[in-house]
Scaffold this motif. Structure first.
Motif, PDB file in Angstrom:
ATOM      1  N   GLY A  13       0.784  -1.228   0.000  1.00 49.14           N
ATOM      2  CA  GLY A  13       0.000   0.000   0.000  1.00 49.14           C
ATOM      3  C   GLY A  13       0.811   1.271   0.000  1.00 49.14           C
ATOM      4  O   GLY A  13       0.270   2.342  -0.281  1.00 49.14           O
ATOM      5  N   LEU A  14       2.107   1.192   0.311  1.00 49.04           N
ATOM      6  CA  LEU A  14       2.909   2.415   0.377  1.00 49.04           C
ATOM      7  C   LEU A  14       2.944   3.134  -0.964  1.00 49.04           C
ATOM      8  O   LEU A  14       2.727   4.345  -1.038  1.00 49.04           O
ATOM      9  N   SER A  15       3.206   2.399  -2.032  1.00 48.12           N
ATOM     10  CA  SER A  15       3.281   3.023  -3.348  1.00 48.12           C
ATOM     11  C   SER A  15       1.927   3.591  -3.772  1.00 48.12           C
ATOM     12  O   SER A  15       1.858   4.628  -4.430  1.00 48.12           O
ATOM     13  N   VAL A  16       0.852   2.922  -3.352  1.00 49.39           N
ATOM     14  CA  VAL A  16      -0.496   3.409  -3.697  1.00 49.39           C
ATOM     15  C   VAL A  16      -0.767   4.741  -3.003  1.00 49.39           C
ATOM     16  O   VAL A  16      -1.273   5.683  -3.615  1.00 49.39           O
ATOM     17  N   GLN A  40      -1.703   4.074   8.733  1.00 46.72           N
ATOM     18  CA  GLN A  40      -0.891   2.945   9.182  1.00 46.72           C
ATOM     19  C   GLN A  40       0.585   3.115   8.808  1.00 46.72           C
ATOM     20  O   GLN A  40       1.471   2.680   9.534  1.00 46.72           O
ATOM     21  N   LEU A  41       0.824   3.768   7.660  1.00 45.24           N
ATOM     22  CA  LEU A  41       2.186   3.848   7.119  1.00 45.24           C
ATOM     23  C   LEU A  41       2.732   5.274   7.135  1.00 45.24           C
ATOM     24  O   LEU A  41       3.659   5.594   6.390  1.00 45.24           O
ATOM     25  N   GLN A  42       2.174   6.117   7.995  1.00 39.46           N
ATOM     26  CA  GLN A  42       2.514   7.534   7.957  1.00 39.46           C
ATOM     27  C   GLN A  42       4.014   7.789   8.090  1.00 39.46           C
ATOM     28  O   GLN A  42       4.584   8.600   7.343  1.00 39.46           O
ATOM     29  N   ALA A  43       4.682   7.110   9.007  1.00 37.10           N
ATOM     30  CA  ALA A  43       6.121   7.311   9.186  1.00 37.10           C
ATOM     31  C   ALA A  43       6.889   6.892   7.937  1.00 37.10           C
ATOM     32  O   ALA A  43       7.844   7.570   7.515  1.00 37.10           O
ATOM     33  N   TYR A  48       9.762   8.227   2.862  1.00 34.66           N
ATOM     34  CA  TYR A  48       9.815   8.003   1.411  1.00 34.66           C
ATOM     35  C   TYR A  48       9.826   9.331   0.651  1.00 34.66           C
ATOM     36  O   TYR A  48      10.683   9.557  -0.206  1.00 34.66           O
ATOM     37  N   VAL A  49       8.881  10.209   0.954  1.00 35.15           N
ATOM     38  CA  VAL A  49       8.791  11.472   0.210  1.00 35.15           C
ATOM     39  C   VAL A  49       9.878  12.442   0.657  1.00 35.15           C
ATOM     40  O   VAL A  49      10.245  13.357  -0.089  1.00 35.15           O
ATOM     41  N   GLY A  50      10.414  12.239   1.880  1.00 34.35           N
ATOM     42  CA  GLY A  50      11.489  13.107   2.351  1.00 34.35           C
ATOM     43  C   GLY A  50      12.737  13.004   1.503  1.00 34.35           C
ATOM     44  O   GLY A  50      13.506  13.965   1.371  1.00 34.35           O
ATOM     45  N   VAL A  51      12.942  11.830   0.887  1.00 39.72           N
ATOM     46  CA  VAL A  51      14.107  11.616   0.022  1.00 39.72           C
ATOM     47  C   VAL A  51      14.081  12.577  -1.170  1.00 39.72           C
ATOM     48  O   VAL A  51      15.134  12.987  -1.673  1.00 39.72           O
ATOM     49  N   LEU A  54      10.196  16.393  -0.012  1.00 36.17           N
ATOM     50  CA  LEU A  54       8.809  16.684   0.315  1.00 36.17           C
ATOM     51  C   LEU A  54       8.492  16.239   1.730  1.00 36.17           C
ATOM     52  O   LEU A  54       9.218  15.452   2.334  1.00 36.17           O
ATOM     53  N   THR A  55       7.406  16.753   2.265  1.00 34.44           N
ATOM     54  CA  THR A  55       6.873  16.279   3.538  1.00 34.44           C
ATOM     55  C   THR A  55       5.371  16.109   3.375  1.00 34.44           C
ATOM     56  O   THR A  55       4.757  16.757   2.511  1.00 34.44           O
ATOM     57  N   VAL A  56       4.784  15.236   4.170  1.00 42.65           N
ATOM     58  CA  VAL A  56       3.344  15.010   4.088  1.00 42.65           C
ATOM     59  C   VAL A  56       2.675  15.677   5.280  1.00 42.65           C
ATOM     60  O   VAL A  56       3.121  15.560   6.412  1.00 42.65           O
ATOM     61  N   VAL A  57       1.624  16.421   4.999  1.00 44.69           N
ATOM     62  CA  VAL A  57       0.834  17.087   6.038  1.00 44.69           C
ATOM     63  C   VAL A  57      -0.466  16.314   6.177  1.00 44.69           C
ATOM     64  O   VAL A  57      -1.201  16.157   5.199  1.00 44.69           O
ATOM     65  N   VAL A  58      -0.740  15.827   7.375  1.00 47.90           N
ATOM     66  CA  VAL A  58      -1.939  15.021   7.630  1.00 47.90           C
ATOM     67  C   VAL A  58      -2.790  15.711   8.690  1.00 47.90           C
ATOM     68  O   VAL A  58      -2.316  15.995   9.787  1.00 47.90           O
TER      69      VAL A  58
END
Length: 205
Positions: A13-16, A40-43, A48-51, A54-58
């Motif tokens: 599910g990470l890639s999705v 479930q996979l937030q960390a 992944y996107v930090g590479v 980017l950062t994810v805002v939830v």
């Protein structure tokens, strides 16, 4: 990449989830499966996107998530990583519409009503008409406002409701982009909007 890191990025599910975030905002009520996977996979998603800078805002309370460039990339002394999430220059009229929608959402939340703010096309037109010069060509004015509405839909702050006659849901992600500091100066900004809009109209005539 180590075996451990590869296994982490290979989580089901990470890639999705990352793909959906790359496409745009991920909403709990629209992308239910991906939303649950994100929680479930937030960390892992952050790593992944930090590479790629980017950062994810939830926002779990409001039910949305999106990607943005890492804050440290805003610094001149930060790493030279190309910006993947571009800044968008909005027109004056689109900015005005966003401001009005944000204020409408605040009033709606204060009333303790339903969780979704739905406005008709006619309501949005009337919201903007207040700040447009009297005597403007009616057909031209409505066409222009329709164009601004379309842009806001494209940006993801409004969603057309299917099988309705011009009804729109105000998406709560607008709260992430029209912040508290901006709203504190709202009345002053609206006064400036009114003056500038009337000035623009005189220049066009």
């Amino acid at each position: 990449m180590t075996t451990r890191t590869a296994a982490k990025y290979g989580e089901p599910g990470l890639s999705v989830v990352v793909t959906q975030l790359m496409k745009g905002v991920l909403y709990r009520d629209v992308h239910e499966s991906q939303w649950n996977q994100l929680l479930q996979l937030q960390a892992n998603v952050r790593d992944y996107v930090g590479v790629i800078g980017l950062t994810v805002v939830v926002d779990e309370a409001e039910g949305y998530a999106y990607l943005r460039s890492r804050p440290d990339l805003e610094d001149e002394d930060g790493p030279a990583i190309p910006r993947l999430i571009p800044r968008r220059a909005l027109s004056f009229h689109v900015s005005l519409l966003l401001a009005l929608l944000r204020k409408k959402l605040i009033e709606f939340d204060a009333s303790g009503g339903d969780t979704k703010l739905v406005l008709t096309r006619e309501q949005i037109v009337e919201m903007m008409r207040v700040f447009l010069p009297e005597g403007s060509n009616e057909v031209r004015l409505v066409d222009q406002i329709d164009s601004h509405i379309g842009k806001v839909v494209e940006l993801g702050f409004l969603r057309r409701i299917k099988d309705t006659d011009g009804h729109y849901e105000v998406r709560r992600i607008i709260k992430a982009f029209v912040d508290g500091q901006w709203l504190a100066e709202f009345d002053q900004r609206l006064a400036e909007y009114a003056v500038e809009l009337r000035g623009d109209d005189h220049e066009e005539t």
